[in-house]
Design an enzyme around this catalytic site. Sequence first.
Site, PDB file in Angstrom:
ATOM      1  N   ASP A  64      -2.610   3.842   7.210  1.00 39.34           N
ATOM      2  CA  ASP A  64      -2.525   3.494   5.794  1.00 39.34           C
ATOM      3  C   ASP A  64      -3.035   4.703   5.028  1.00 39.34           C
ATOM      4  O   ASP A  64      -4.242   4.991   5.042  1.00 39.34           O
ATOM      5  CB  ASP A  64      -3.392   2.262   5.515  1.00 39.34           C
ATOM      6  N   TYR A 159       4.433   2.973 -12.255  1.00 35.25           N
ATOM      7  CA  TYR A 159       5.159   3.811 -11.288  1.00 35.25           C
ATOM      8  C   TYR A 159       5.354   5.219 -11.843  1.00 35.25           C
ATOM      9  O   TYR A 159       5.120   6.223 -11.156  1.00 35.25           O
ATOM     10  CB  TYR A 159       6.507   3.173 -10.970  1.00 35.25           C
TER      11      TYR A 159
HETATM   12  N1  LIG Z   1      14.677   4.816  -3.261  1.00 37.87           N
HETATM   13  C1  LIG Z   1      14.666   5.392  -4.425  1.00 37.87           C
HETATM   14  O1  LIG Z   1      15.547   5.168  -5.251  1.00 37.87           O
HETATM   15  C2  LIG Z   1      13.564   6.369  -4.773  1.00 37.87           C
HETATM   16  C3  LIG Z   1      13.701   7.144  -5.937  1.00 37.87           C
HETATM   17  C4  LIG Z   1      12.695   8.066  -6.253  1.00 37.87           C
HETATM   18  C5  LIG Z   1      11.599   8.207  -5.419  1.00 37.87           C
HETATM   19  N2  LIG Z   1      11.486   7.434  -4.303  1.00 37.87           N
HETATM   20  C6  LIG Z   1      10.301   7.631  -3.463  1.00 37.87           C
HETATM   21  O2  LIG Z   1      10.706   7.919  -2.149  1.00 37.87           O
HETATM   22  C7  LIG Z   1       9.725   7.448  -1.209  1.00 37.87           C
HETATM   23  C8  LIG Z   1      10.406   6.560  -0.169  1.00 37.87           C
HETATM   24  O3  LIG Z   1      10.999   5.451  -0.823  1.00 37.87           O
HETATM   25  P1  LIG Z   1      12.078   4.505  -0.136  1.00 37.87           P
HETATM   26  O4  LIG Z   1      13.112   4.226  -1.127  1.00 37.87           O
HETATM   27  O5  LIG Z   1      12.463   5.016   1.199  1.00 37.87           O
HETATM   28  O6  LIG Z   1      11.219   3.157  -0.033  1.00 37.87           O
HETATM   29  P2  LIG Z   1      10.701   2.315   1.203  1.00 37.87           P
HETATM   30  O7  LIG Z   1      11.812   2.047   2.137  1.00 37.87           O
HETATM   31  O8  LIG Z   1       9.947   1.178   0.638  1.00 37.87           O
HETATM   32  O9  LIG Z   1       9.711   3.334   1.921  1.00 37.87           O
HETATM   33  C9  LIG Z   1       8.362   3.453   1.603  1.00 37.87           C
HETATM   34  C10 LIG Z   1       7.637   3.679   2.910  1.00 37.87           C
HETATM   35  O10 LIG Z   1       6.262   3.931   2.649  1.00 37.87           O
HETATM   36  C11 LIG Z   1       5.487   3.214   3.590  1.00 37.87           C
HETATM   37  N3  LIG Z   1       4.195   2.921   2.994  1.00 37.87           N
HETATM   38  C12 LIG Z   1       3.941   2.192   1.863  1.00 37.87           C
HETATM   39  N4  LIG Z   1       2.629   2.132   1.642  1.00 37.87           N
HETATM   40  C13 LIG Z   1       2.030   2.854   2.627  1.00 37.87           C
HETATM   41  C14 LIG Z   1       0.682   3.162   2.946  1.00 37.87           C
HETATM   42  N5  LIG Z   1      -0.338   2.718   2.200  1.00 37.87           N
HETATM   43  N6  LIG Z   1       0.431   3.937   4.039  1.00 37.87           N
HETATM   44  C15 LIG Z   1       1.446   4.388   4.808  1.00 37.87           C
HETATM   45  N7  LIG Z   1       2.736   4.125   4.566  1.00 37.87           N
HETATM   46  C16 LIG Z   1       3.027   3.357   3.483  1.00 37.87           C
HETATM   47  C17 LIG Z   1       6.290   1.952   3.887  1.00 37.87           C
HETATM   48  O11 LIG Z   1       6.031   1.450   5.191  1.00 37.87           O
HETATM   49  P3  LIG Z   1       4.904   0.341   5.491  1.00 37.87           P
HETATM   50  O12 LIG Z   1       5.003  -0.682   4.391  1.00 37.87           O
HETATM   51  O13 LIG Z   1       5.258  -0.150   6.840  1.00 37.87           O
HETATM   52  O14 LIG Z   1       3.621   1.091   5.488  1.00 37.87           O
HETATM   53  C18 LIG Z   1       7.714   2.467   3.839  1.00 37.87           C
HETATM   54  O15 LIG Z   1       8.166   2.878   5.100  1.00 37.87           O
HETATM   55  C19 LIG Z   1       8.672   6.721  -2.042  1.00 37.87           C
HETATM   56  O16 LIG Z   1       7.574   7.575  -2.289  1.00 37.87           O
HETATM   57  C20 LIG Z   1       9.416   6.425  -3.334  1.00 37.87           C
HETATM   58  O17 LIG Z   1       8.556   6.258  -4.433  1.00 37.87           O
HETATM   59  C21 LIG Z   1      12.442   6.521  -3.962  1.00 37.87           C
END
Ligand SMILES: NC(=O)c1ccc[n+]([C@@H]2O[C@H](COP(=O)([O-])OP(=O)(O)OC[C@H]3O[C@@H](n4cnc5c(N)ncnc54)[C@H](OP(=O)(O)O)[C@@H]3O)[C@@H](O)[C@H]2O)c1
Length: 254
Positions: A64, A159
């Site tokens: 975490d 956010y």
């Molecule tokens: N998708 C989009 O449209 C978008 C756009 C701009 C930026 N982003 C950024 O891109 C990144 C990935 O997003 P995503 O879309 O792939 O979302 P996602 O599938 O929800 O991925 C987020 C990942 O972070 C992990 N996580 C969350 N809290 C954590 C913690 N405290 N410690 C360790 N791991 C943690 C989650 O796994 P666990 O819950 O198992 O820990 C999950 O695998 C994020 O930083 C997000 O803000 C996404």
Amino acid sequence: MTTRFTGKTVLVTGAGTGIGRAIALAFAAEGASVVAAGRTATSLDETVALIEKEGGTAAAVTADVSRSEDARALVRRTVEHFGTLDVAVNNAGVFRGGGPVADLPEEDWRALLDVNVTGVLFSLQAEVAQMRDQPTGGAIVNIASNLGAHRRAPGLAGYVASKAAVSALTRAAALDHIADGVRINAVSPGPSATPMSLRPGETDADRATRMKSVSPLGRVSATAEIAAAVLYLASPDAASVVGSDLVVDGGAAA
Ligand SMILES: NC(=O)c1ccc[n+]([C@@H]2O[C@H](COP(=O)([O-])OP(=O)(O)OC[C@H]3O[C@@H](n4cnc5c(N)ncnc54)[C@H](OP(=O)(O)O)[C@@H]3O)[C@@H](O)[C@H]2O)c1
């Protein structure tokens, strides 16, 4: 097959799903030994299995990142697994809406800052501590967002504030640690093909329709397109790129 990362160890946080999994797979496909980190062992094991199925090398480590002791243990276990830490991608993040600023729940605000900002800080601290003691230094890429330093949207203050902080923290850390041989940059994705970019109740088809009106490119980014930007910044091709924040959003923040 290109092999820009052969012999390198790459740590990816949030690697069990979405963008983080795509980043982990892309590094492994270019020869890296990958540590996939996050809180959920089952999804991390799936990422490792996908990498191994393609002949790559990976290990799963649960952590975490909002806990400093976990962030330090994660780097320690990465080095135990593969001997070094050459590249780190701080991708772990959470998304909460929450409504207008006046009504933003304290719990949402604290969760966003805990993971998105403090998690990146603790990760950077543990990673730099390892990399600056290595003769070859290292490269770090933080995942921010186009929502933050680059554009804002109503109802997303927590956010947006958290991701603007990631962009600023990236530049500050880059200045502090380039003399230590650690090169730090950010990628700021726009809406990408993961559930995080879906509005409540929205389907993939609904999102595709919405994107046609809000994105100049007219679609979400593929997770592999975000990964390609990360690999560039982590690679020797970007040796003189320090403290940059590469927006990959189809032109939404242009
Ligand atoms: N998708 C989009 O449209 C978008 C756009 C701009 C930026 N982003 C950024 O891109 C990144 C990935 O997003 P995503 O879309 O792939 O979302 P996602 O599938 O929800 O991925 C987020 C990942 O972070 C992990 N996580 C969350 N809290 C954590 C913690 N405290 N410690 C360790 N791991 C943690 C989650 O796994 P666990 O819950 O198992 O820990 C999950 O695998 C994020 O930083 C997000 O803000 C996404």
